[in-house]
Scaffold this motif. Structure first.
Motif, mmCIF file in Angstrom:
data_model
loop_
_atom_site.group_PDB
_atom_site.id
_atom_site.type_symbol
_atom_site.label_atom_id
_atom_site.label_comp_id
_atom_site.label_asym_id
_atom_site.label_seq_id
_atom_site.Cartn_x
_atom_site.Cartn_y
_atom_site.Cartn_z
ATOM 1 N N PHE D 26 -15.032 36.783 138.536
ATOM 2 C CA PHE D 26 -15.774 36.317 136.727
ATOM 3 C C PHE D 26 -16.344 37.704 135.894
ATOM 4 O O PHE D 26 -15.027 38.013 136.146
ATOM 5 C CB PHE D 26 -16.789 35.596 137.380
ATOM 6 C CG PHE D 26 -17.274 34.521 138.203
ATOM 7 C CD1 PHE D 26 -15.693 33.003 137.346
ATOM 8 C CD2 PHE D 26 -17.146 34.145 139.215
ATOM 9 C CE1 PHE D 26 -15.366 32.267 138.139
ATOM 10 C CE2 PHE D 26 -17.136 32.800 139.876
ATOM 11 C CZ PHE D 26 -15.837 32.265 139.436
ATOM 12 N N THR D 27 -17.047 37.888 136.178
ATOM 13 C CA THR D 27 -17.523 39.038 135.094
ATOM 14 C C THR D 27 -17.928 40.537 135.660
ATOM 15 O O THR D 27 -18.338 40.892 135.303
ATOM 16 C CB THR D 27 -18.481 38.313 134.088
ATOM 17 O OG1 THR D 27 -19.613 37.895 134.466
ATOM 18 C CG2 THR D 27 -18.341 37.359 132.966
ATOM 19 N N PHE D 28 -17.532 40.310 137.309
ATOM 20 C CA PHE D 28 -17.906 41.236 138.064
ATOM 21 C C PHE D 28 -17.804 42.840 137.802
ATOM 22 O O PHE D 28 -17.200 43.755 138.425
ATOM 23 C CB PHE D 28 -18.524 40.988 139.177
ATOM 24 C CG PHE D 28 -19.389 39.239 139.224
ATOM 25 C CD1 PHE D 28 -19.458 38.598 138.747
ATOM 26 C CD2 PHE D 28 -19.215 39.529 140.335
ATOM 27 C CE1 PHE D 28 -20.074 37.530 139.399
ATOM 28 C CE2 PHE D 28 -19.572 37.829 141.355
ATOM 29 C CZ PHE D 28 -19.637 37.143 140.238
ATOM 30 N N PRO D 45 -19.238 43.470 126.870
ATOM 31 C CA PRO D 45 -20.488 42.577 126.479
ATOM 32 C C PRO D 45 -20.485 42.435 127.468
ATOM 33 O O PRO D 45 -20.104 41.442 128.187
ATOM 34 C CB PRO D 45 -19.991 41.539 125.052
ATOM 35 C CG PRO D 45 -18.237 41.197 125.002
ATOM 36 C CD PRO D 45 -18.121 42.357 125.543
ATOM 37 N N SER D 46 -22.732 41.956 127.624
ATOM 38 C CA SER D 46 -22.554 41.641 129.282
ATOM 39 C C SER D 46 -22.157 40.243 129.379
ATOM 40 O O SER D 46 -22.708 38.847 128.874
ATOM 41 C CB SER D 46 -24.224 41.580 128.622
ATOM 42 O OG SER D 46 -24.636 41.040 130.214
ATOM 43 N N GLY D 47 -21.664 39.317 130.543
ATOM 44 C CA GLY D 47 -21.867 38.683 130.822
ATOM 45 C C GLY D 47 -20.471 37.754 130.282
ATOM 46 O O GLY D 47 -20.273 36.383 130.713
ATOM 47 N N VAL D 48 -19.221 37.927 129.635
ATOM 48 C CA VAL D 48 -18.598 37.620 128.780
ATOM 49 C C VAL D 48 -17.555 36.952 129.940
ATOM 50 O O VAL D 48 -17.082 38.333 130.147
ATOM 51 C CB VAL D 48 -18.342 37.974 127.184
ATOM 52 C CG1 VAL D 48 -17.507 37.005 126.838
ATOM 53 C CG2 VAL D 48 -19.267 37.711 127.136
ATOM 54 N N LEU D 72 -22.778 41.480 120.386
ATOM 55 C CA LEU D 72 -23.213 40.978 121.509
ATOM 56 C C LEU D 72 -24.063 41.846 122.294
ATOM 57 O O LEU D 72 -24.338 43.274 121.791
ATOM 58 C CB LEU D 72 -21.635 40.636 122.193
ATOM 59 C CG LEU D 72 -20.532 39.673 121.963
ATOM 60 C CD1 LEU D 72 -20.234 39.989 121.527
ATOM 61 C CD2 LEU D 72 -21.538 37.915 121.884
ATOM 62 N N ARG D 73 -25.013 41.974 123.225
ATOM 63 C CA ARG D 73 -25.285 42.449 124.123
ATOM 64 C C ARG D 73 -24.665 43.586 125.266
ATOM 65 O O ARG D 73 -23.522 42.433 125.283
ATOM 66 C CB ARG D 73 -26.652 41.444 124.940
ATOM 67 C CG ARG D 73 -27.346 42.546 125.550
ATOM 68 C CD ARG D 73 -28.268 41.767 126.678
ATOM 69 N NE ARG D 73 -29.211 40.466 126.280
ATOM 70 C CZ ARG D 73 -29.940 39.906 127.108
ATOM 71 N NH1 ARG D 73 -30.083 39.850 128.210
ATOM 72 N NH2 ARG D 73 -30.776 38.743 126.206
ATOM 73 N N SER D 76 -24.981 45.201 131.145
ATOM 74 C CA SER D 76 -25.925 45.229 131.698
ATOM 75 C C SER D 76 -26.300 46.500 132.547
ATOM 76 O O SER D 76 -27.253 47.510 132.438
ATOM 77 C CB SER D 76 -26.828 44.262 132.884
ATOM 78 O OG SER D 76 -25.537 44.085 133.781
ATOM 79 N N ASP D 77 -25.243 47.474 132.437
ATOM 80 C CA ASP D 77 -25.105 48.808 133.065
ATOM 81 C C ASP D 77 -24.672 49.795 131.860
ATOM 82 O O ASP D 77 -24.490 50.845 132.732
ATOM 83 C CB ASP D 77 -24.095 48.388 134.236
ATOM 84 C CG ASP D 77 -23.837 47.798 135.162
ATOM 85 O OD1 ASP D 77 -24.956 47.917 136.430
ATOM 86 O OD2 ASP D 77 -23.817 46.528 136.171
ATOM 87 N N TYR D 142 -34.232 51.445 135.977
ATOM 88 C CA TYR D 142 -33.281 51.220 137.109
ATOM 89 C C TYR D 142 -31.492 51.615 136.557
ATOM 90 O O TYR D 142 -30.728 52.336 137.498
ATOM 91 C CB TYR D 142 -32.984 49.742 137.544
ATOM 92 C CG TYR D 142 -31.868 49.221 138.161
ATOM 93 C CD1 TYR D 142 -31.854 49.991 140.123
ATOM 94 C CD2 TYR D 142 -30.617 48.789 137.954
ATOM 95 C CE1 TYR D 142 -31.465 50.080 140.325
ATOM 96 C CE2 TYR D 142 -29.997 47.984 139.688
ATOM 97 C CZ TYR D 142 -30.107 49.155 140.266
ATOM 98 O OH TYR D 142 -28.662 48.474 141.886
ATOM 99 N N GLU D 143 -31.142 51.173 135.604
ATOM 100 C CA GLU D 143 -29.496 51.214 135.849
ATOM 101 C C GLU D 143 -29.427 53.028 134.384
ATOM 102 O O GLU D 143 -28.493 53.794 135.311
ATOM 103 C CB GLU D 143 -28.702 50.342 134.047
ATOM 104 C CG GLU D 143 -28.935 48.751 134.991
ATOM 105 C CD GLU D 143 -30.196 48.812 134.720
ATOM 106 O OE1 GLU D 143 -31.150 48.755 134.117
ATOM 107 O OE2 GLU D 143 -30.114 47.205 135.387
#
Lengths: 233, 233, 233, 233
Positions: D26-28, D45-48, D72-73, D76-77, D142-143
């Motif tokens: 997936f998007t990992f 972009p995150s999660g696309v 897009l956002r 997350s990293d 965190y990141e």
């Protein structure tokens, strides 16, 4: 057309089999094809991605390791191929890969024990793992020495290169050979499969024993020698 | 058109499934399809790459192992198929592969324990591993004896060939069978999957226990027998 | 056009993802998609190969397990789906597979320990493995009881089905669910990947410890809840 | 055309390599590509989903982590990438994946020992695994802290980021980098292969020893530094 066209074509086609058979990542492998009458072999250029290869990109090298024709630098393992061709007159194809399971056995510095008929269909002994070289040899002409390391390992075990067409170089990875480049590639795929099966066999039964000699003999002779009855011929 | 056209076509299609299902490397496998009314079966020719196969290349052999029609030499395992067809009258398809996980269990000379419902959906007992033959049998008519080795193993364990459609030949590799060649191929793929799962199960939990009998019975009867309710029919 | 067209299409598409994601062999899996306003779900017909599926082949079933529309017999696991839909009002998609690594954990009757952030990105607890049923339940209405086995396992561990969208049924195989059939399929693929990683982690380090709670919390909350900042929305 | 077009294109192409190389589910995963002259990088972009990506979808971010261009956002990293670019001036590409074998080693909180030449062709030391962060750092930024965790781990071991282009973040997963995004992706694939081989090597021989220093030196210098003779140049 180059007088080397036949071996360039054969080396190209054999190299292209490596990614199709799942035996290489990126450029981590090479195949060569020899023409005995011309005293040369065609080999993959160093570090060129498989998708960019063509018969014309193959480099022609003699059995001393000198480049005879070609614009690109030959594989960094070229001298190992040259030494083997010079010493083993019935070999016309050589393959080097870092295929996963065979390389894991090489890193373990263990011979692959003969556990089943898949192995015995192809050779009658454990697949040898040559010990790592002395430090002086490593610091010297390394690829040249790798060829001698392979030859010496077979000699020390009284193995013939025509019967045993594959070896693990300790800490490094496998080499295979054969009467043609195509046969050498075949041997690389067989080795990888046998290496995976032997690994799994030891996981499933840690106290597993080698195949008994009558079964080794039967299976090997089904496929090899005057009484063979496998295949069409 | 040959009166054997139906089984040639079936044997061809079933053989072509083996590489698609990841069950064979190169030519390490064969499928046959029997016609009971004609007393023959169609089988893959020996050592021919899958990409070069066609229905016409299939060889027609009788249940004594004599070639009836075809220009090519039949699979070197033909006599094993012949013995099984001769003795098991409800079998019309037989498959031999060296699939990785099933072969590793065969090399380990271990039955595959029944650890889960994937196994119980297909048979109610451990998948048997036949002990290697005596040396005299190996040196004799080996492939013929392999057929008897399989039949005798089932008999010694009171297993019916209609309930247990798969076996491991110790040190060698699996054989599967069924009412059709297609079903025999299906069984080879199921066996490979069950073999992988059983291997992983023992790695994850070395003290794992077999499935309890109530669960074996339930899952088997969901798919087999008068009360089955799986599939369309 | 059937008023069930939307869920037939969704169930069809979700089912077709299973072989693409490598989660099923042959027909060993099924996905359903529910329409809460109509009180029904669409589910794969039993034993039909994926290549022969179409949206029209999906069977419409109510939450009691009665077939409402469709010419084919629904999946043999239909009653398990029905029980879960009846009890879990926020679930609109359910998946059952026999994916290799998750099934090996189920056969081992072990929960999958939370060893890394790939796991914590999706749930904060070990993936539960429900104990096998009592013999009476197995002999009774088995698929119906499987639904209750899943519900009872979560209840016994104080887990919410909206937070924990996956489970292993002991000796059997995994079930996953979600707000949509697509999300349930996603969860099946995540479970298989996490199951493989946890297996390898224990092989690489037998004394491995679970992830610490601060890291579990951080990763879960990155993707879930009011403070999540993963994805677009 | 955006002045960021080159890095958008490079980041897009490098991201698309991840699923092709089997490194992401997936998007990992995410790749970024930096333009030092403009002081920014392009990131996924995150999660696309990969199938929905395009060069235009890439987000432009500066080395403080502020979004400069894009609807897009970003991943997350992103802050981890920003910290590494800010501190490592010769790095122009960074990759994060949850590839299976590398992640299993990260979950085990073990460095990957240097067992063979496949490893030594790329780096001369064990692949480091950074210890998990303190709870305060996890609960903080965190990141951002993950970037410092990586930098501090290399510093504590006296490793240079130009020689060691890969790391495991304990309990989490790998990060790799390089002079280009393409090289960083190459490093991710190499790491996954080396991680699998090291796992198998320990299974095959639990008492395996590291590669000796002369062989490490020889193989590394074949591919790196003034005396290298691998590839075309």
């Amino acid at each position: 057309m180059s007088k080397y066209q036949r071996i360039k074509q054969e080396a190209f086609e054999a190299n292209m089999q490596l990614p199709k058979l799942g035996l290489v990542l990126f450029t981590f492998g090479n195949v060569s094809s020899a023409d005995r009458s011309l005293g040369v072999f065609a080999i993959k250029p160093s570090g060129v991605p498989y998708k960019d290869l063509s018969p014309e990109a193959m480099v022609i090298v003699d059995f001393e390791g000198h480049t005879i024709e070609g614009d690109l630098r030959p594989s960094s393992d070229t001298l190992t191929h040259a030494v083997l061709y010079k010493n083993w007159v019935n070999v016309n194809g050589i393959v080097h890969t870092h295929s996963t399971y065979a390389t894991a056995w090489a890193q373990s510095q263990r011979d692959i024990p003969i556990y089943g008929t898949t192995h015995a269909d192809h050779l009658t002994v454990d697949i040898p793992c040559a010990s790592p070289m002395d430090d002086e040899m490593i610091q010297g002409d390394y690829e040249h020495q790798t060829g001698h390391q392979i030859i010496n390992c077979l000699a020390a075990r009284n193995l013939s290169y025509t019967d045993t067409e594959m070896i693990l170089v300790g800490n490094h990875a496998p080499f295979t050979w054969g009467k043609t480049a195509e046969k050498a590639v075949y041997n690389s795929a067989v080795l990888e499969s046998v290496a995976q099966m032997a690994y799994l066999t030891e996981q499933i039964r840690p106290d597993v024993q080698r195949l008994k000699s009558s079964l080794i003999k039967k299976h090997y002779e089904r496929k090899h020698g005057p009484l063979s009855y496998y295949g069409q011929s």
